[in-house]
Design an enzyme around this catalytic site. Structure first.
Site, short mmCIF file in Angstrom:
data_model
loop_
_atom_site.label_atom_id
_atom_site.label_comp_id
_atom_site.label_asym_id
_atom_site.label_seq_id
_atom_site.Cartn_x
_atom_site.Cartn_y
_atom_site.Cartn_z
N ASP A 106 0.80 -1.22 0.00
CA ASP A 106 0.00 0.00 0.00
C ASP A 106 0.83 1.27 0.00
O ASP A 106 0.40 2.29 -0.55
CB ASP A 106 -0.92 0.03 1.23
CG ASP A 106 -1.80 -1.20 1.31
OD1 ASP A 106 -2.27 -1.66 0.25
OD2 ASP A 106 -2.01 -1.71 2.44
N HIS A 158 4.97 10.70 10.64
CA HIS A 158 4.56 12.02 10.16
C HIS A 158 4.36 12.02 8.65
O HIS A 158 3.34 12.49 8.14
CB HIS A 158 5.64 13.04 10.57
CG HIS A 158 5.41 14.43 10.09
ND1 HIS A 158 5.07 15.46 10.95
CD2 HIS A 158 5.49 15.00 8.85
CE1 HIS A 158 4.95 16.58 10.25
NE2 HIS A 158 5.21 16.32 8.98
N GLU A 159 5.33 11.45 7.93
CA GLU A 159 5.22 11.43 6.46
C GLU A 159 4.08 10.52 6.01
O GLU A 159 3.37 10.84 5.05
CB GLU A 159 6.55 10.99 5.85
CG GLU A 159 7.76 11.83 6.23
CD GLU A 159 7.55 13.33 6.05
OE1 GLU A 159 6.72 13.73 5.20
OE2 GLU A 159 8.20 14.11 6.78
N HIS A 162 0.85 12.42 6.10
CA HIS A 162 0.57 13.25 4.93
C HIS A 162 -0.13 12.42 3.85
O HIS A 162 -1.08 12.89 3.21
CB HIS A 162 1.86 13.84 4.38
CG HIS A 162 2.39 14.99 5.17
ND1 HIS A 162 1.62 16.06 5.55
CD2 HIS A 162 3.64 15.26 5.64
CE1 HIS A 162 2.34 16.93 6.23
NE2 HIS A 162 3.58 16.47 6.30
N CYS A 216 -7.14 0.43 -1.07
CA CYS A 216 -6.09 -0.56 -0.84
C CYS A 216 -5.90 -0.88 0.63
O CYS A 216 -5.38 -1.95 0.97
CB CYS A 216 -4.77 -0.09 -1.47
SG CYS A 216 -3.99 1.32 -0.64
N ASN A 219 -7.82 -4.16 2.93
CA ASN A 219 -7.46 -5.58 2.96
C ASN A 219 -6.52 -5.90 4.11
O ASN A 219 -5.47 -5.27 4.26
CB ASN A 219 -6.79 -5.97 1.64
CG ASN A 219 -7.68 -5.69 0.45
OD1 ASN A 219 -8.88 -5.91 0.50
ND2 ASN A 219 -7.08 -5.19 -0.63
#
Length: 238
Positions: A106, A158-159, A162, A216, A219
């Site tokens: 994912d 953190h990323e 986003h 995505c 699942n």
């Protein structure tokens, strides 16, 4: 303005989501740890365990699907002269053209030992989860001491935030029970372990907006885990 505070009962009603994560350790990481694959694997496992802990409050399970170590060379340009945005773009293109064709997942994060930007230790696209090219981020392994492992874990969380629709918290307006929250624009007083009410609101909006509605992460992943040693893509199951 920030969203209202979320009660524990409200959070328990949030839908369960699953993020299958691939971490790619660049050649700089391989060199930083003197080619010690076990040390890199241990480092990444600890980081992902921290990330998963942060996301439990959002009813998100983050699991490590693959670890790929670029032991011989980098497959994109990762040097100090590279811009943070160019590195993110290149990694996203590589993920779409190469990694996704080999392994279903994912979200992918590039973990680098290179200081790409003095002021930036990570970068990601916003509201891009499940996008073949943009469901990516990069983060710098910027902490030398094991005790500061949380600093890097918070950067990666953190990323990922986003990608899940979260913007930076507004200073002094968003609250999480600490002086700084995970989506604070910068880490100046040590890492926070919590998301703000604002981050939770952004995430809930991301789930229901028609233009996003990431499928995505519905699942539940299998338990099998692999790590891959480049460049021949030798696969080891654990």
């Amino acid at each position: 303005p920030c969203w209202k505070g979320w009660s524990e009962d409200e959070q328990n009603l949030w839908p369960q989501r699953y993020i299958q994560l691939v971490v790619v350790a660049d050649h700089g990481m391989f060199m930083k740890y003197n080619g010690d694959l076990a040390a890199i694997r241990k480092r990444v496992h600890e980081l992902v365990n921290n990330i998963n802990g942060f996301y439990r409050s959002l009813n998100i399970d983050v699991s490590l699907t693959d670890l790929e170590i670029w032991s011989d060379q980098d497959f994109i340009t990762v040097v100090q002269s590279s811009s943070a945005k160019n590195t993110l773009n290149s990694f996203g293109e590589w993920r779409e053209a190469d990694l996704l064709r080999r392994k279903s997942h994912d979200h992918a994060q590039l973990l680098t030992a290179i200081d790409l930007d003095d002021d930036t230790v990570g970068l990601a696209y916003t509201s891009s989860m499940c996008n073949p090219r943009k469901s990516v981020a990069w983060g710098q392994d910027h902490s030398e001491e094991p005790i500061n492992l949380l600093d890097v874990g918070v950067t990666m969380a953190h990323e990922l935030g986003h990608n899940l629709g979260m913007n930076h918290d507004e200073e002094k307006k968003c609250h999480c029970g600490a002086s700084l929250c995970i989506m604070s624009p910068s880490i100046t007083e040590g890492p926070s372990l919590e998301f703000s009410d604002d981050s939770m609101g952004y995430y809930q909006s991301f789930l229901v907006v028609v233009n996003y509605n990431p499928q995505c992460i519905l699942n539940k992943p299998e338990d099998q885990y692999y790590y891959i040693l480049s460049p021949k893509h030798r696969i080891y199951s654990w």
